[in-house]
Scaffold this motif. Structure first.
Motif, PDB file in Angstrom:
ATOM      1  N   VAL A 109       0.872  -1.176   0.000  1.00 15.13           N
ATOM      2  CA  VAL A 109       0.000   0.000   0.000  1.00 15.13           C
ATOM      3  C   VAL A 109       0.908   1.225   0.000  1.00 15.13           C
ATOM      4  O   VAL A 109       1.706   1.400   0.919  1.00 15.13           O
ATOM      5  N   LYS A 110       0.794   2.042  -1.024  1.00 16.65           N
ATOM      6  CA  LYS A 110       1.686   3.198  -1.158  1.00 16.65           C
ATOM      7  C   LYS A 110       1.201   4.349  -0.292  1.00 16.65           C
ATOM      8  O   LYS A 110       0.052   4.780  -0.403  1.00 16.65           O
ATOM      9  N   PRO A 111       2.048   4.864   0.595  1.00 15.21           N
ATOM     10  CA  PRO A 111       1.634   5.987   1.457  1.00 15.21           C
ATOM     11  C   PRO A 111       1.475   7.272   0.666  1.00 15.21           C
ATOM     12  O   PRO A 111       2.091   7.443  -0.390  1.00 15.21           O
ATOM     13  N   ASN A 112       0.654   8.167   1.192  1.00 13.16           N
ATOM     14  CA  ASN A 112       0.560   9.498   0.599  1.00 13.16           C
ATOM     15  C   ASN A 112       1.198  10.509   1.550  1.00 13.16           C
ATOM     16  O   ASN A 112       1.792  10.139   2.568  1.00 13.16           O
ATOM     17  N   ALA A 113       1.089  11.778   1.233  1.00 15.66           N
ATOM     18  CA  ALA A 113       1.738  12.817   2.038  1.00 15.66           C
ATOM     19  C   ALA A 113       1.213  12.833   3.469  1.00 15.66           C
ATOM     20  O   ALA A 113       1.981  13.018   4.419  1.00 15.66           O
ATOM     21  N   ILE A 114      -0.100  12.601   3.647  1.00 16.41           N
ATOM     22  CA  ILE A 114      -0.685  12.625   4.990  1.00 16.41           C
ATOM     23  C   ILE A 114      -0.125  11.490   5.840  1.00 16.41           C
ATOM     24  O   ILE A 114       0.196  11.671   7.020  1.00 16.41           O
ATOM     25  N   THR A 115       0.005  10.298   5.233  1.00 15.78           N
ATOM     26  CA  THR A 115       0.582   9.158   5.951  1.00 15.78           C
ATOM     27  C   THR A 115       1.981   9.483   6.429  1.00 15.78           C
ATOM     28  O   THR A 115       2.327   9.262   7.597  1.00 15.78           O
ATOM     29  N   LEU A 116       2.803   9.995   5.523  1.00 12.28           N
ATOM     30  CA  LEU A 116       4.199  10.258   5.845  1.00 12.28           C
ATOM     31  C   LEU A 116       4.354  11.409   6.841  1.00 12.28           C
ATOM     32  O   LEU A 116       5.251  11.378   7.685  1.00 12.28           O
ATOM     33  N   ILE A 117       3.485  12.400   6.746  1.00 11.31           N
ATOM     34  CA  ILE A 117       3.532  13.491   7.731  1.00 11.31           C
ATOM     35  C   ILE A 117       3.198  12.951   9.116  1.00 11.31           C
ATOM     36  O   ILE A 117       3.796  13.364  10.124  1.00 11.31           O
ATOM     37  N   GLY A 118       2.250  11.997   9.179  1.00  8.41           N
ATOM     38  CA  GLY A 118       1.928  11.355  10.453  1.00  8.41           C
ATOM     39  C   GLY A 118       3.133  10.641  11.042  1.00  8.41           C
ATOM     40  O   GLY A 118       3.405  10.734  12.245  1.00  8.41           O
ATOM     41  N   VAL A 119       3.888   9.946  10.190  1.00  6.34           N
ATOM     42  CA  VAL A 119       5.094   9.250  10.641  1.00  6.34           C
ATOM     43  C   VAL A 119       6.171  10.252  11.044  1.00  6.34           C
ATOM     44  O   VAL A 119       6.856  10.076  12.057  1.00  6.34           O
ATOM     45  N   LEU A 120       6.320  11.318  10.265  1.00  8.12           N
ATOM     46  CA  LEU A 120       7.322  12.347  10.581  1.00  8.12           C
ATOM     47  C   LEU A 120       7.022  13.032  11.915  1.00  8.12           C
ATOM     48  O   LEU A 120       7.940  13.363  12.668  1.00  8.12           O
ATOM     49  N   ASN A 121       5.753  13.249  12.204  1.00 14.07           N
ATOM     50  CA  ASN A 121       5.372  13.859  13.486  1.00 14.07           C
ATOM     51  C   ASN A 121       5.792  12.980  14.664  1.00 14.07           C
ATOM     52  O   ASN A 121       6.243  13.489  15.703  1.00 14.07           O
ATOM     53  N   VAL A 122       5.659  11.667  14.482  1.00 12.94           N
ATOM     54  CA  VAL A 122       6.084  10.736  15.526  1.00 12.94           C
ATOM     55  C   VAL A 122       7.599  10.829  15.721  1.00 12.94           C
ATOM     56  O   VAL A 122       8.095  10.855  16.856  1.00 12.94           O
ATOM     57  N   CYS A 123       8.337  10.864  14.609  1.00 12.77           N
ATOM     58  CA  CYS A 123       9.798  10.990  14.690  1.00 12.77           C
ATOM     59  C   CYS A 123      10.187  12.290  15.403  1.00 12.77           C
ATOM     60  O   CYS A 123      11.122  12.324  16.202  1.00 12.77           O
ATOM     61  N   ASN A 124       9.455  13.346  15.106  1.00 13.31           N
ATOM     62  CA  ASN A 124       9.723  14.649  15.707  1.00 13.31           C
ATOM     63  C   ASN A 124       9.528  14.617  17.224  1.00 13.31           C
ATOM     64  O   ASN A 124      10.395  15.044  17.991  1.00 13.31           O
ATOM     65  N   HIS A 125       8.397  14.068  17.664  1.00 12.82           N
ATOM     66  CA  HIS A 125       8.090  14.033  19.098  1.00 12.82           C
ATOM     67  C   HIS A 125       9.022  13.101  19.865  1.00 12.82           C
ATOM     68  O   HIS A 125       9.320  13.335  21.035  1.00 12.82           O
ATOM     69  N   ALA A 126       9.476  12.034  19.178  1.00  4.45           N
ATOM     70  CA  ALA A 126      10.351  11.066  19.840  1.00  4.45           C
ATOM     71  C   ALA A 126      11.827  11.433  19.705  1.00  4.45           C
ATOM     72  O   ALA A 126      12.688  10.762  20.279  1.00  4.45           O
ATOM     73  N   GLY A 127      12.130  12.477  18.928  1.00  9.58           N
ATOM     74  CA  GLY A 127      13.520  12.895  18.735  1.00  9.58           C
ATOM     75  C   GLY A 127      14.335  11.941  17.889  1.00  9.58           C
ATOM     76  O   GLY A 127      15.562  11.845  18.035  1.00  9.58           O
ATOM     77  N   LEU A 128      13.656  11.228  16.984  1.00  6.28           N
ATOM     78  CA  LEU A 128      14.340  10.240  16.136  1.00  6.28           C
ATOM     79  C   LEU A 128      14.736  10.894  14.814  1.00  6.28           C
ATOM     80  O   LEU A 128      14.023  10.814  13.812  1.00  6.28           O
ATOM     81  N   VAL A 129      15.899  11.534  14.821  1.00  6.96           N
ATOM     82  CA  VAL A 129      16.326  12.329  13.673  1.00  6.96           C
ATOM     83  C   VAL A 129      16.617  11.455  12.459  1.00  6.96           C
ATOM     84  O   VAL A 129      16.186  11.761  11.340  1.00  6.96           O
ATOM     85  N   ARG A 130      17.327  10.365  12.649  1.00  2.00           N
ATOM     86  CA  ARG A 130      17.687   9.501  11.519  1.00  2.00           C
ATOM     87  C   ARG A 130      16.448   8.925  10.854  1.00  2.00           C
ATOM     88  O   ARG A 130      16.342   8.901   9.627  1.00  2.00           O
ATOM     89  N   ASN A 131      15.541   8.426  11.676  1.00  2.00           N
ATOM     90  CA  ASN A 131      14.294   7.887  11.121  1.00  2.00           C
ATOM     91  C   ASN A 131      13.535   8.965  10.362  1.00  2.00           C
ATOM     92  O   ASN A 131      12.997   8.724   9.271  1.00  2.00           O
ATOM     93  N   GLY A 132      13.486  10.159  10.940  1.00  2.00           N
ATOM     94  CA  GLY A 132      12.788  11.264  10.300  1.00  2.00           C
ATOM     95  C   GLY A 132      13.369  11.604   8.943  1.00  2.00           C
ATOM     96  O   GLY A 132      12.620  11.839   7.985  1.00  2.00           O
TER      97      GLY A 132
END
Length: 214
Positions: A169-192
């Protein structure tokens, strides 16, 4: 107009709602005879989309008490209003109503229920709805990823995202922004950075496909 039919009344109510003139819409609604489901949907959907969630729910209750059967449009608007109020008990009532009346949660209802349960703080029910959907679409995956992310469930978000990719299932921008927000809150720079690069590649691919189609 010397003769006003239901369609003309509905069009006026819908127009007033879209322009934010609630008083005029309510006045027409009160004056109108022979209201149909579209009439109620115009009022309920208009109130919900303008942030008047409590009023939308009250009107929905009046609609049910008038022995009118809500349709898909009505119920999606109500689930959205319930999400805005974070009223879990009302959300469960609507979910129960959907089950009793035989509505299929495979499509837009599934997405709406997942979003509602997440916004009401009941992640377990959101996961149960998600797992019950046989043919999961992008909207279902995205709703749960974003919902889990708002509760800080970083590990679950990553696991779900990779499960989504494994199911092709190919993600769209909303999916990826949701994942990026998690990386941001958790401080996971590499994953982000990795997911951000993925988002850029998807955007470039979409632009290329649009150019080819044009």
């Amino acid at each position: 107009m010397p003769s006003r039919n239901v369609a003309s009344w509905n069009a006026m109510i819908n127009g007033y709602m879209k322009s934010g003139d609630f008083k005029a819409a309510r006045r027409l609604f009160a004056e109108m005879e022979g209201r149909n489901v579209i009439t109620w949907n115009s009022m309920i959907g208009g109130l919900e989309s303008n942030g008047k969630h409590k009023e939308a729910l009250l009107l929905f209750r009046k609609m049910v008490n008038a022995f009118l059967t809500p349709n898909q449009v009505t119920l999606v608007s109500i689930l959205s209003a319930i999400s805005g109020l974070a009223s879990l008990s009302k959300g469960r009532w609507v979910h129960s109503y959907l089950a009793k009346t035989g509505y299929n949660v495979e499509g837009v209802f599934g997405t709406s229920l997942i979003e509602m349960y997440c916004k009401c703080g009941n992640v377990e029910s959101a996961l149960a709805v998600f797992r019950s959907i046989q043919k999961k679409k992008l909207g279902h995956w995205t709703a749960l990823i974003v919902g889990l992310g708002t509760h800080g469930l970083t590990k679950n978000v990553f696991e779900l995202f990779h499960e989504m990719l494994a199911n092709r299932v190919k993600p769209n921008a909303i999916t990826l922004i949701g994942v990026l927000n998690v990386c941001n809150h958790a401080g996971l720079v590499r994953n982000g950075r990795r997911y951000f690069d993925m988002m850029l590649r998807i955007m470039e691919l979409n632009q290329l496909l649009n150019t080819m189609v044009a």
